[in-house]
Write an enzyme that holds these catalytic residues in place. Structure first.
Site, PDB file in Angstrom:
ATOM      1  N   CYS A   1       3.355  10.097   4.562  1.00 11.49           N
ATOM      2  CA  CYS A   1       2.951   9.142   3.554  1.00 11.49           C
ATOM      3  C   CYS A   1       4.115   8.349   3.264  1.00 11.49           C
ATOM      4  CB  CYS A   1       2.178   9.606   2.371  1.00 11.49           C
ATOM      5  SG  CYS A   1       1.905   8.327   1.126  1.00 11.49           S
ATOM      6  N   THR A   2       4.174   7.050   3.264  1.00 14.45           N
ATOM      7  CA  THR A   2       5.308   6.384   3.071  1.00 14.45           C
ATOM      8  C   THR A   2       5.945   6.342   1.672  1.00 14.45           C
ATOM      9  OG1 THR A   2       4.000   4.416   2.675  1.00 14.45           O
ATOM     10  CG2 THR A   2       4.729   4.806   4.728  1.00 14.45           C
ATOM     11  N   GLU A   3       5.172   7.122   0.549  1.00 15.33           N
ATOM     12  CA  GLU A   3       5.791   7.260  -0.502  1.00 15.33           C
ATOM     13  C   GLU A   3       6.547   8.461  -0.858  1.00 15.33           C
ATOM     14  OE1 GLU A   3       3.098   4.160  -1.106  1.00 15.33           O
ATOM     15  OE2 GLU A   3       2.656   6.162  -0.400  1.00 15.33           O
TER      16      GLU A   3
ATOM     17  N   GLN B   1     -10.953   3.027   0.915  1.00 13.41           N
ATOM     18  CA  GLN B   1     -10.696   4.286   1.637  1.00 13.41           C
ATOM     19  C   GLN B   1     -11.464   5.548   1.011  1.00 13.41           C
ATOM     20  OE1 GLN B   1      -6.574   4.673   0.480  1.00 13.41           O
ATOM     21  NE2 GLN B   1      -5.695   3.476   2.298  1.00 13.41           N
TER      22      GLN B   1
ATOM     23  N   THR C   1       2.131   1.694   5.952  1.00 13.70           N
ATOM     24  CA  THR C   1       1.325   2.766   5.276  1.00 13.70           C
ATOM     25  C   THR C   1       0.929   3.578   6.354  1.00 13.70           C
ATOM     26  OG1 THR C   1      -0.733   3.296   4.444  1.00 13.70           O
ATOM     27  CG2 THR C   1      -0.443   1.176   5.364  1.00 13.70           C
ATOM     28  N   ASN C   2       0.881   4.927   6.200  1.00 11.06           N
ATOM     29  CA  ASN C   2       0.249   5.785   7.211  1.00 11.06           C
ATOM     30  C   ASN C   2      -1.073   5.771   7.264  1.00 11.06           C
ATOM     31  OD1 ASN C   2       2.541   7.715   8.495  1.00 11.06           O
ATOM     32  ND2 ASN C   2       3.194   7.252   6.597  1.00 11.06           N
ATOM     33  N   THR C   3      -1.700   5.976   5.967  1.00 11.24           N
ATOM     34  CA  THR C   3      -3.107   6.081   6.061  1.00 11.24           C
ATOM     35  C   THR C   3      -4.055   4.996   6.443  1.00 11.24           C
ATOM     36  OG1 THR C   3      -3.017   7.259   3.878  1.00 11.24           O
ATOM     37  CG2 THR C   3      -5.090   6.446   4.394  1.00 11.24           C
TER      38      THR C   3
ATOM     39  N   MET D   1       0.747  -1.268  -0.063  1.00  8.97           N
ATOM     40  CA  MET D   1       0.075  -0.056  -0.005  1.00  8.97           C
ATOM     41  C   MET D   1       0.825   1.106  -0.059  1.00  8.97           C
ATOM     42  SD  MET D   1      -2.678  -1.453   2.969  1.00  8.97           S
ATOM     43  CE  MET D   1      -1.352  -2.179   3.647  1.00  8.97           C
TER      44      MET D   1
END
Length: 230
Positions: free
Chosen positions: A196-198, A52, A83-85, A10
């Protein structure tokens, strides 16, 4: 070493970063041929992302609860949600297993406090910036959390889902993020949380004079600390 259990996918772009960062840190700490015992359950991001945006958080939680149970059954000693979300449903995942759940905001909060930071600017998906699940957890560490203005939040969110999650790294988008970071600094942010991990794929420390707290890197460090402790 303890075995790290990763819930990934994710997106897989950032999950690959977790694998790299964890193993690099283990090598640095324990020696050139050392690497981390890990299990990863990588979900199909499509149904999660749709849930989401539809507000079907229970459906998304069920997918991740199942992933956590599979990791525990496979021998993982902890769960790391990459993932943060989806920390929006962290309590559900934590309750689904008996092994420790390493919360991403705790890793970030500890790092911010150690750096003497009082106010952070938070970048992430619209869910992360606008809902309280991450901001409230950071506030528990004594931090004041600032988020971008409404139009800026839309831009940050769009770049994450339409570009970063599919491996597109654009200098135009980087410049847009840097303008938003500058605006947060003008409002009093001492440090920027790449929530956000990206985002760490796009924004690096050399791109801004403001200190950065990369949630992916800090979460990976926390996983290694858990794995190597006696």
């Amino acid at each position: 070493m303890r075995t790290i259990g990763l819930i990934g996918g994710m997106s897989w772009e950032s999950s690959a970063e977790y694998y790299r960062l964890i193993n690099q840190r283990v090598r640095a700490q324990l020696g050139p041929l050392r690497s981390a015992p890990m299990l990863m359950y990588s979900v199909d991001f499509g149904p999660v992302a749709q849930a989401q945006h539809d507000g079907r958080w229970d459906d998304a939680a069920q997918i991740l609860e199942d992933a956590a149970r599979r990791l525990q059954a496979g021998g993982a000693d902890c769960v790391v949600l990459c993932t943060n979300t989806m920390h929006r449903v962290a309590p559900r995942i934590e309750a689904a297993v008996s092994i420790p759940f390493l919360h991403i905001a705790d890793a970030v909060g500890r790092a911010a406090v150690q750096a003497g930071t009082l106010a952070v600017g938070l970048l992430g998906t619209a869910f992360t910036m606008e809902q309280d699940f991450l901001k409230a957890r950071l506030a528990e560490h004594g931090l004041s959390v600032l988020v971008p203005e409404a139009e800026e939040r839309k831009a940050v969110h769009k770049i994450i889902y339409e570009e970063l999650c599919v491996g597109i790294i654009s200098d135009t988008s980087r410049q847009a993020y840097l303008r938003i970071i500058a605006a947060l600094a003008a409002r009093g942010a001492q440090t920027i949380v790449l929530g956000c991990t990206e985002i760490g794929l796009l924004i690096k420390p050399e791109h801004t004079d403001l200190p950065l707290l990369d949630t992916t890197e800090l979460h990976a460090q926390a996983a290694v600390a858990f794995a190597v402790q006696d």
